[in-house]
Design an enzyme around this catalytic site. Structure first.
Site, mmCIF file in Angstrom:
data_model
loop_
_atom_site.group_PDB
_atom_site.id
_atom_site.type_symbol
_atom_site.label_atom_id
_atom_site.label_comp_id
_atom_site.label_asym_id
_atom_site.label_seq_id
_atom_site.Cartn_x
_atom_site.Cartn_y
_atom_site.Cartn_z
ATOM 1 C CD GLU A 102 -2.870 -0.960 2.089
ATOM 2 O OE1 GLU A 102 -3.480 -1.958 2.672
ATOM 3 O OE2 GLU A 102 -3.480 0.297 2.296
ATOM 4 C CB CYS A 115 3.031 7.572 3.197
ATOM 5 S SG CYS A 115 2.798 6.545 4.538
ATOM 6 C CB CYS A 122 4.043 -4.884 10.104
ATOM 7 S SG CYS A 122 5.197 -4.272 11.031
ATOM 8 C CB CYS A 126 1.940 -1.579 16.831
ATOM 9 S SG CYS A 126 3.839 -1.502 16.843
ATOM 10 C CB CYS A 129 -0.654 -0.448 14.034
ATOM 11 S SG CYS A 129 -0.116 -0.391 12.157
ATOM 12 C CB CYS A 353 -0.715 6.861 10.881
ATOM 13 S SG CYS A 353 0.395 8.167 10.124
HETATM 14 N N1 SAH Z 1 6.910 0.677 11.629
HETATM 15 C C1 SAH Z 1 7.283 1.832 11.516
HETATM 16 C C2 SAH Z 1 6.464 2.576 10.272
HETATM 17 C C3 SAH Z 1 5.068 2.237 10.196
HETATM 18 S S1 SAH Z 1 3.867 3.076 11.292
HETATM 19 C C4 SAH Z 1 7.005 2.666 12.883
HETATM 20 O O1 SAH Z 1 6.384 2.162 13.770
HETATM 21 O O2 SAH Z 1 7.338 3.807 13.138
HETATM 22 C C5 SAH Z 1 3.978 4.663 11.007
HETATM 23 C C6 SAH Z 1 3.278 5.691 12.069
HETATM 24 O O3 SAH Z 1 1.980 5.601 12.320
HETATM 25 C C7 SAH Z 1 3.996 5.185 13.423
HETATM 26 O O4 SAH Z 1 4.319 6.380 14.166
HETATM 27 C C8 SAH Z 1 2.895 4.738 14.299
HETATM 28 O O5 SAH Z 1 2.885 4.693 15.586
HETATM 29 C C9 SAH Z 1 1.750 5.262 13.679
HETATM 30 N N2 SAH Z 1 0.431 4.654 13.831
HETATM 31 C C10 SAH Z 1 0.210 3.462 13.663
HETATM 32 N N3 SAH Z 1 -0.978 3.021 13.787
HETATM 33 C C11 SAH Z 1 -1.665 4.057 14.168
HETATM 34 C C12 SAH Z 1 -3.163 4.646 14.283
HETATM 35 N N4 SAH Z 1 -4.216 3.587 14.265
HETATM 36 N N5 SAH Z 1 -3.455 5.802 14.464
HETATM 37 C C13 SAH Z 1 -2.601 6.699 14.327
HETATM 38 N N6 SAH Z 1 -1.299 6.538 14.023
HETATM 39 C C14 SAH Z 1 -0.703 5.273 14.231
#
Ligand code: SAH
Length: 376
Positions: A102, A115, A122, A126, A129, A353
């Site tokens: 994506e 982006c 992944c 987390c 996410c 994000c």
């Molecule tokens: N793995 C990397 C890059 C991908 S996530 C990382 O963790 O940084 C990119 C950003 O999106 C990260 O800062 C993450 O904390 C944020 N993110 C993930 N899920 C989210 C959500 N549901 N709402 C807002 N931000 C989110």
């Protein structure tokens, strides 16, 4: 083509979008062609962003068909794309072996931001996410990273058309970029070449959940991109829960690595900490003070980006409300920390994000009606 044949083809064919100009010259020389054909091919792929050999009419027909047998100009295929009311565009693509990728294109007044994803799925878990729910399918190749940029720019401006504004890149799509550092850096080197896309590392930000040894490697890399660290919590106890990677590399180690990285910052460059705001979970006044104290104790000159959580159906969180975000920001600022609130983009098409990997079936009909023509 059957799945089997397709895999076979993937193994044999060189993915040309991942080659530098010098590598392209060597590649055509192995085919018995003069070096200048390599430079032509590089410009066709990386400057004109042509995604098939048949469009490269400056190459002789017989060379086009030889290339078709041994190499690939474009490997990713756009399956569907969505346009948000705010101009953001989201692309769902598939690799040649059928895995999802994506990419999100975010137009801004003076520059565009793309982006991109570094992995399909992944491996990190987390809890806030959506991509985490896919697990790791595989890391992307340098070519698959570069092609995401070609596809987004071609769609926004037309194939081969020079973008009217500059392009910033953020490795904040699916995946953990520092678990695919070699291919990522390879892709960045290819994209930086002046005869190609000419997007230099200074225009690129890589976001990590905190892979400490790779942060240290990145610190030693010349021509490196900017770095952002996803924190999400001010204490190990909470961070272990939200981001299990914290059990492997807890906050003290992570901030220690940031301290090392900080020494390599150029004038005006700052480290970014991202903090996703989850209502009632990590957004209290006390947690704002803990976060400020954590950063100040390590004496790190950084800025904090607060990201209101982007909700997605199966995730058990809600975004903090505007007043809470504002209060959190004020507490951090009162303790000397530069803080910004990131405005969510493309939420209506699940492009924000942490919303990537939203299955098409979860998109409601309003979004379906935004569907714009696919593939290029
Ligand atoms: N793995 C990397 C890059 C991908 S996530 C990382 O963790 O940084 C990119 C950003 O999106 C990260 O800062 C993450 O904390 C944020 N993110 C993930 N899920 C989210 C959500 N549901 N709402 C807002 N931000 C989110």
């Amino acid at each position: 083509m059957s799945q089997m044949l397709r895999l076979l083809r993937m193994d044999k064919a060189v993915q040309l979008s991942g080659l530098s100009q010098a590598e392209m010259v060597s590649f055509v020389e192995t085919l018995g062609e003069p070096g200048y054909r390599g430079r032509q091919l590089f410009a066709a792929l990386q400057h004109r962003r042509l995604r098939s050999f048949s469009l490269m009419t400056d190459l002789p027909k017989d060379l086009q068909s030889r290339l078709n047998q041994v190499a690939q100009a474009g490997t990713l295929k756009v399956e569907s794309q969505y346009a948000s009311t705010d101009g953001t565009r989201r692309y769902l693509m598939k690799t040649i072996d059928g895995l999802p990728v994506e990419t999100v294109f975010i137009p801004e007044e003076h520059r565009d931001t793309i982006c991109f994803s570094s992995q399909s799925g992944c491996p990190l878990q987390c809890s806030f996410c959506l991509t985490a729910q896919l697990g790791l399918l595989r890391s992307l190749t340098a070519a698959e990273i570069v092609e995401q940029i070609h596809i987004a720019l071609n769609d926004a401006y037309g194939t081969g058309v020079k973008p009217p504004r500059g392009t910033n890149l953020v490795a904040m799509g699916a995946g953990e970029p520092l678990l695919n550092l070699d291919q990522l850096l390879k892709a960045l080197r290819v994209m930086a070449e002046p005869q190609g896309l000419h997007i230099v590392p200074n225009r690129v930000t890589v976001s990590t959940a905190g892979v400490v040894p790779r942060i240290l490697d990145l610190a030693k890399t010349s021509d490196r991109p900017h770095l952002a660290i996803s924190l999400a919590a001010p204490t190990d106890e909470l961070r272990n829960e939200l981001m299990p990677i914290n059990k492997r590399w807890p906050l003290e180690e992570l901030l220690g690595a940031c301290k090392v990285f900080e020494k390599t910052l150029k004038t005006g460059e700052r480290l970014t900490f991202e903090y996703v705001m989850l209502e009632g979970v990590n957004d209290s006044d006390e947690q704002a003070r803990q976060l400020a104290n954590l950063l100040n104790r390590h004496n790190i000159t950084a800025k904090v980006n607060l990201i209101p959580h982007n909700p997605a159906e199966p995730l058990p969180y809600r975004p903090s409300n505007d007043a809470t975000v504002e209060r959190f920001k004020n507490i951090l600022e009162s303790k000397g920390i530069h803080t910004y609130v990131r405005r969510p983009r493309g939420r209506d098409i699940f492009a924000a994000c942490g919303q990537l990997a939203a299955r098409q079936t979860t998109l409601n009909s309003r979004i379906e009606s935004n569907l714009v023509g696919a593939n290029n």
